[in-house]
Design a protein around this motif. Structure first.
Motif, short mmCIF file in Angstrom:
data_model
loop_
_atom_site.label_atom_id
_atom_site.label_comp_id
_atom_site.label_asym_id
_atom_site.label_seq_id
_atom_site.Cartn_x
_atom_site.Cartn_y
_atom_site.Cartn_z
N GLY A 54 -20.03 7.01 0.39
CA GLY A 54 -20.68 6.89 -0.92
C GLY A 54 -21.54 5.66 -1.10
O GLY A 54 -22.00 5.39 -2.21
N GLY A 55 -21.76 4.88 -0.04
CA GLY A 55 -22.56 3.67 -0.20
C GLY A 55 -23.17 3.24 1.11
O GLY A 55 -23.36 4.05 2.01
N GLY A 56 -23.45 1.96 1.22
CA GLY A 56 -24.10 1.45 2.42
C GLY A 56 -25.60 1.56 2.29
O GLY A 56 -26.11 2.32 1.47
N PRO A 57 -26.34 0.82 3.10
CA PRO A 57 -27.80 0.80 2.98
C PRO A 57 -28.50 1.96 3.68
O PRO A 57 -29.70 2.13 3.52
N ARG A 58 -27.79 2.74 4.46
CA ARG A 58 -28.42 3.83 5.19
C ARG A 58 -27.74 5.16 4.87
O ARG A 58 -26.56 5.20 4.58
N THR A 59 -28.52 6.23 4.93
CA THR A 59 -27.97 7.56 4.76
C THR A 59 -27.68 8.13 6.14
O THR A 59 -28.53 8.09 7.02
N LEU A 60 -26.48 8.65 6.33
CA LEU A 60 -26.02 9.10 7.65
C LEU A 60 -25.59 10.55 7.60
O LEU A 60 -25.31 11.10 6.53
N VAL A 61 -25.52 11.16 8.76
CA VAL A 61 -24.90 12.48 8.85
C VAL A 61 -23.45 12.34 8.40
O VAL A 61 -22.74 11.44 8.83
N GLY A 62 -23.03 13.20 7.49
CA GLY A 62 -21.70 13.09 6.93
C GLY A 62 -21.70 12.53 5.52
O GLY A 62 -20.69 12.59 4.82
N ASP A 63 -22.84 12.00 5.05
CA ASP A 63 -22.95 11.47 3.69
C ASP A 63 -23.19 12.61 2.70
O ASP A 63 -23.73 13.66 3.04
N CYS A 64 -22.80 12.36 1.45
CA CYS A 64 -23.01 13.33 0.37
C CYS A 64 -23.92 12.75 -0.70
O CYS A 64 -23.95 11.53 -0.91
N VAL A 65 -24.66 13.63 -1.37
CA VAL A 65 -25.59 13.20 -2.41
C VAL A 65 -25.48 14.11 -3.62
O VAL A 65 -24.94 15.21 -3.55
N TYR A 66 -26.01 13.62 -4.76
CA TYR A 66 -26.08 14.43 -5.97
C TYR A 66 -27.46 14.22 -6.59
O TYR A 66 -28.12 13.20 -6.36
N SER A 67 -27.91 15.17 -7.38
CA SER A 67 -29.21 15.07 -8.04
C SER A 67 -29.12 14.12 -9.21
O SER A 67 -28.23 14.22 -10.06
N SER A 68 -30.06 13.16 -9.26
CA SER A 68 -30.10 12.21 -10.38
C SER A 68 -31.29 12.48 -11.29
O SER A 68 -31.60 11.70 -12.17
N GLY A 69 -31.96 13.62 -11.08
CA GLY A 69 -33.06 14.02 -11.93
C GLY A 69 -34.41 13.55 -11.43
O GLY A 69 -34.51 12.63 -10.61
N SER A 70 -35.46 14.18 -11.92
CA SER A 70 -36.84 13.83 -11.57
C SER A 70 -37.09 13.84 -10.08
O SER A 70 -37.80 12.98 -9.54
N GLY A 71 -36.50 14.78 -9.39
CA GLY A 71 -36.73 14.89 -7.97
C GLY A 71 -36.08 13.80 -7.15
O GLY A 71 -36.50 13.51 -6.04
N LYS A 72 -35.02 13.19 -7.67
CA LYS A 72 -34.34 12.10 -6.97
C LYS A 72 -32.89 12.47 -6.72
O LYS A 72 -32.30 13.29 -7.44
N VAL A 73 -32.31 11.86 -5.71
CA VAL A 73 -30.88 12.03 -5.47
C VAL A 73 -30.27 10.68 -5.16
O VAL A 73 -30.97 9.74 -4.78
N ARG A 74 -28.99 10.58 -5.32
CA ARG A 74 -28.25 9.38 -4.98
C ARG A 74 -27.03 9.76 -4.15
O ARG A 74 -26.52 10.88 -4.26
N GLU A 75 -26.58 8.82 -3.37
CA GLU A 75 -25.41 9.07 -2.55
C GLU A 75 -24.14 8.90 -3.37
O GLU A 75 -24.09 8.08 -4.30
N THR A 76 -23.11 9.66 -3.04
CA THR A 76 -21.82 9.54 -3.69
C THR A 76 -20.73 9.88 -2.68
O THR A 76 -21.00 10.48 -1.65
N ALA A 77 -19.53 9.46 -2.96
CA ALA A 77 -18.43 9.69 -2.03
C ALA A 77 -18.14 11.17 -1.88
O ALA A 77 -18.08 11.92 -2.86
N CYS A 78 -17.95 11.61 -0.64
CA CYS A 78 -17.70 13.03 -0.38
C CYS A 78 -16.34 13.48 -0.90
O CYS A 78 -16.13 14.68 -1.15
N ASP A 79 -15.40 12.55 -1.05
CA ASP A 79 -14.06 12.94 -1.49
C ASP A 79 -13.93 13.03 -3.00
O ASP A 79 -12.85 13.28 -3.54
N GLY A 80 -15.06 12.85 -3.71
CA GLY A 80 -15.02 13.01 -5.16
C GLY A 80 -14.55 11.79 -5.92
O GLY A 80 -14.40 11.85 -7.14
#
Length: 228
Positions: free
Chosen positions: A160-186
């Motif tokens: 759900g964090g860190g400076p890079r997006t990796l295989v295994g990371d999860c994201v959610y839509s934050s609106g306006s064509g943007k997404v943010r990373e979040t923890a996969c375990d909820g």
């Protein structure tokens, strides 16, 4: 968590969640250091002889050499955690919370990316004392890639964090064509919507189950994401 990212696009079967693009590293205004992370400037704690650094996305802080080494926050050295400042401390100290896994001079936008296991990034402001007899007081502008000494590690895949997006990371839509990373375990502030399952050179190489294409950068810049 890191900053918002724009979408590369959806597959024809996508659900309508905007495409994304995870910005890289040092947008940590959503990552550890500021939130661990907050992107305001940090200042050296009064009365402290230890240097302080700012959080990863934009803030800077005045720093003073601590005497722990020739380079402030060199690779292998440790920092404390704080809400307004991060100071260099001995790694054997009870205050030690994170270790430097990579250290670069200059601005993060112009320098190398942090290693994949980076939990957060500290920006270091340039400091050149007017009076410096032995030359030990000058600290060049730079950034330190930090790994927490204890779990959880937000920079790990799915963390759900860190400076890079990796295989295994999860994201959610934050609106306006943007997404943010979040923890996969909820356990994050937002539930995961998509998970990056693979990285490829071109979106045509993503598997049929792909519904979202995420920009990762590197030699395999396209992340293939599916609903979770």
């Amino acid at each position: 968590m890191r900053g918002a990212h724009t979408v590369l696009g959806r597959s024809a079967s996508g659900r309508g969640v905007p495409g994304r693009k995870l910005l890289g590293v040092l947008s940590a205004c959503a990552l550890a250091v500021s939130a661990l992370t907050g992107c305001d400037a940090l200042s050296t704690s009064s009365g402290s002889s230890e240097p302080s650094a700012s959080t990863a996305a934009g803030g800077t802080a005045s720093v003073r050499p601590s005497g722990y080494g020739a380079v402030f926050l060199a690779v292998g050295e440790c920092s404390s955690f704080g809400t307004t400042s991060f100071t260099e401390v001995l790694c054997t100290s009870e205050r030690a919370a994170a270790r430097v896994v990579a250290r670069y001079d200059g601005k993060v936008a112009d320098g190398p990316s942090c290693p994949a296991n980076t939990d957060f990034v500290l920006h270091i402001s340039e400091t050149r004392p007017a009076s410096d007899e032995d030359g030990d007081g000058a600290v060049p502008q730079g950034y330190a890639c930090m790994r927490k000494l204890e779990p959880p590690h937000p920079g790990d895949p799915g963390g759900g964090g860190g400076p890079r997006t990796l295989v295994g990371d999860c994201v959610y839509s934050s609106g306006s064509g943007k997404v943010r990373e979040t923890a996969c375990d909820g356990t994050g502030s937002k539930p995961p919507e998509y998970k990056v399952t693979s990285a490829v050179e071109d979106r045509s190489k993503c598997p049929p189950s792909t519904e979202l294409y995420v920009q990762l950068g590197g030699v395999k810049p396209v992340g293939c994401a599916r609903p979770v």
